[in-house]
Design a protein around this motif. Structure first.
Motif, PDB file in Angstrom:
ATOM      1  N   PHE A 111      -6.285  -2.636   3.829  1.00  0.00           N
ATOM      2  CA  PHE A 111      -5.046  -3.206   4.376  1.00  0.00           C
ATOM      3  C   PHE A 111      -5.359  -4.606   4.883  1.00  0.00           C
ATOM      4  N   LEU A 168       0.811  -1.226   0.000  1.00  0.00           N
ATOM      5  CA  LEU A 168       0.000   0.000   0.000  1.00  0.00           C
ATOM      6  C   LEU A 168       0.840   1.270   0.000  1.00  0.00           C
ATOM      7  N   ARG A 226      -2.307  -1.475  -6.863  1.00  0.00           N
ATOM      8  CA  ARG A 226      -3.727  -1.122  -6.691  1.00  0.00           C
ATOM      9  C   ARG A 226      -4.579  -1.604  -7.871  1.00  0.00           C
ATOM     10  N   GLU A 259      -7.559  -0.900  -1.680  1.00  0.00           N
ATOM     11  CA  GLU A 259      -7.240   0.064  -0.622  1.00  0.00           C
ATOM     12  C   GLU A 259      -7.328  -0.556   0.771  1.00  0.00           C
TER      13      GLU A 259
END
Ligand code: HEM
Length: 445
Positions: free
Chosen positions: A365, A317, A354, A363
């Motif tokens: 986690f 991320l 992504r 998006e």
């Protein structure tokens, strides 16, 4: 006509500067918008320089597998030459640069990692020894300070590390600030940041040359450090690495690992604090390995799948380097599309991590996310023959820091979760300031 994919052009270009302003404001966010709008191939323009963002595991593989003569790393990264110096990395001919990377690999061999693990453990334990039962800190700044200590100690030995002053960190800060979108356009313009960069680089040359001279005069480190490897290094034809180039090697390796590792540790801590349920899982693993009396240096060299999975998801991320470039030097085609010579190809780990077909609900986690099947899908350390040589060292540092910390403390957020934003004051992605977290002594199990 064939079905060959052709790059769509990203909307919003200005007559002279193209997409530069948006790229300057936040390169990663701009590239993500480009991908969302255009898909796998997205063309954009920075002051007349044509760039094509490629975003799919297959396209990334094609780029990483292309020879240097076809896709050059050196050409688009010339803005790094004033940072590392002439004769180093992209300021050196390709065959010399490749041998310099080999010298780095020798400095990071598993046999040497044991010594580094000891040094890092000692630094981390000392650093947190007086933190008390609880408190709040800016974890971005805190880790910068800590990683500067661990890195300089492993690189330059204990004597250099003990003499370390704030000046050394400030000089690196000036170098980092110069790695900006402005530098991609013209790294030699009259920008104040570039003047600061040149002053900082000159100062570092003097400082580091002194350390080289001390070693040549007989000083020895307590534990074999990276400088030892550089002092003994030979190119393939037997020529030694010139002493005047060693400061450049040190700046290069420091630069490669300093902000990248400290930002990763900071993001991992933010994600631990945002997700108490996952923090519990990591703590349980730390307790299993570390609190049974094992010393930190050994613990951090052990496999820790839960912590490693957590750091890996952090790097998915929040990849610190998110604008990797290659320039087309000879005909290069992907799925039938011919990239014009001179084009800069951009790979962005931020974007490729992504892609929803590869990372569902990207998006979110999720440290339990299965590894993607495609080897070129998860690329925080790049890929192919130019993949990061420091990835094990980076993991060692981040694991040591988090293991030591979580064996004593729990982390929690000080500010609302959404205020920990990703910012790009340079081309390196980092958490916004202040990156405040609270640490609280854990109940003894
Ligand atoms: C979390 C930490 C790190 C991240 C995310 C990271 C990321 C990367 C990436 C993406 C590349 C490839 C660049 C490209 O393809 O254009 C790279 C290359 C490199 N990294 Fe790292 N890095 C990290 C830590 C380190 C450390 C600790 C060191 C040294 C001790 C290091 C040294 C290097 C070097 C020397 C290269 C150039 C390799 C080559 O050109 O063959 N990095 N890194």
């Amino acid at each position: 006509m064939t079905d060959a994919p052709r790059p769509k052009i990203v909307s919003g270009a200005k007559p002279e500067s193209g997409h530069y302003e948006e790229f300057l404001a936040h390169a990663a966010h701009f590239l993500y918008r480009a991908y969302q709008e255009c898909g796998e191939l997205a063309e954009f323009d920075l002051y007349g320089q044509k760039h094509i963002l490629i975003a799919s595991p297959d396209a990334q593989e094609a780029v990483y597998r292309a020879p240097d003569a076809v896709l050059s790393a050196s050409a688009p990264y010339q803005y790094m030459v004033p940072v590392f110096g002439e004769g180093i990395q992209y300021g050196a001919p390709l065959e010399i640069e490749r041998q310099q990377v080999k010298i780095f690999s020798n400095a990071l061999r598993p046999a040497k990692m044991k010594g580094y693990a000891q040094v890092i453990a000692q630094e981390v334990e000392e650093f947190i020894a007086d933190w008390g039962d609880e408190g709040e800190k800016d974890f971005h700044d805190t880790y910068k300070d800590l990683v500067l200590r661990t890195s300089t100690h492993c690189l330059m030995g204990g004597d250099f590390r003990r003499r370390l002053t704030d000046e050394f960190g400030a000089l690196f800060h000036d170098l980092e600030e110069s790695i900006s979108p402005e530098a991609v356009i013209d790294a030699h313009s009259e920008e104040e940041a570039f003047k600061r960069r040149d002053r900082a680089r000159a100062k570092l040359q003097t400082l580091l040359m002194k350390a080289v001279e001390e070693r040549r005069a007989g000083a020895r480190p307590e534990i074999p450090d990276m400088l030892e490897t550089f002092l003994e290094a030979r190119y393939a034809d037997g020529t030694p690495l010139a002493d005047e180039l060693i400061p450049g090697m040190i700046v290069w390796i420091m630069f490669g690992g300093f902000h990248t590792s400290s930002n990763t540790a900071a993001w991992a801590s933010v994600e631990l604090a945002r997700h108490p349920e996952y923090q519990k899982e990591v703590i349980a693993e730390v307790d299993r390995i570390y609190r049974k009396g094992e010393d930190l240096s050994l613990a951090s060299l052990r496999e820790m799948p839960v912590l490693e999975g957590f750091v890996s998801e952090t790097l998915r991320l929040h990849p610190p380097l998110c604008t990797l470039m290659r320039q087309v030097m000879q005909p290069f085609a992907y799925k039938g599309y011919d990239f014009p010579i001179g084009t800069n190809i951009v790979i962005s780990p931020y974007v490729s991590h992504r892609i929803p077909e590869v990372f569902p609900d990207p998006e979110r986690f999720d440290p339990h996310r299965p590894e993607p099947d495609h080897v070129f899908a998860l690329i925080p350390f790049g890929g192919g023959k130019r993949k990061c040589v420091g990835n094990s060292f980076a993991f060692l540092q981040v694991k040591s820091i988090l293991t030591a910390l979580l064996s004593r403390y729990e982390l929690s957020l000080v500010d609302p979760p959404e205020t920990y934003r990703e910012v790009m004051p340079s081309l390196i992605l980092r958490p916004s300031a202040p990156c405040k977290l609270r640490y609280t002594r854990r109940e003894k199990a």
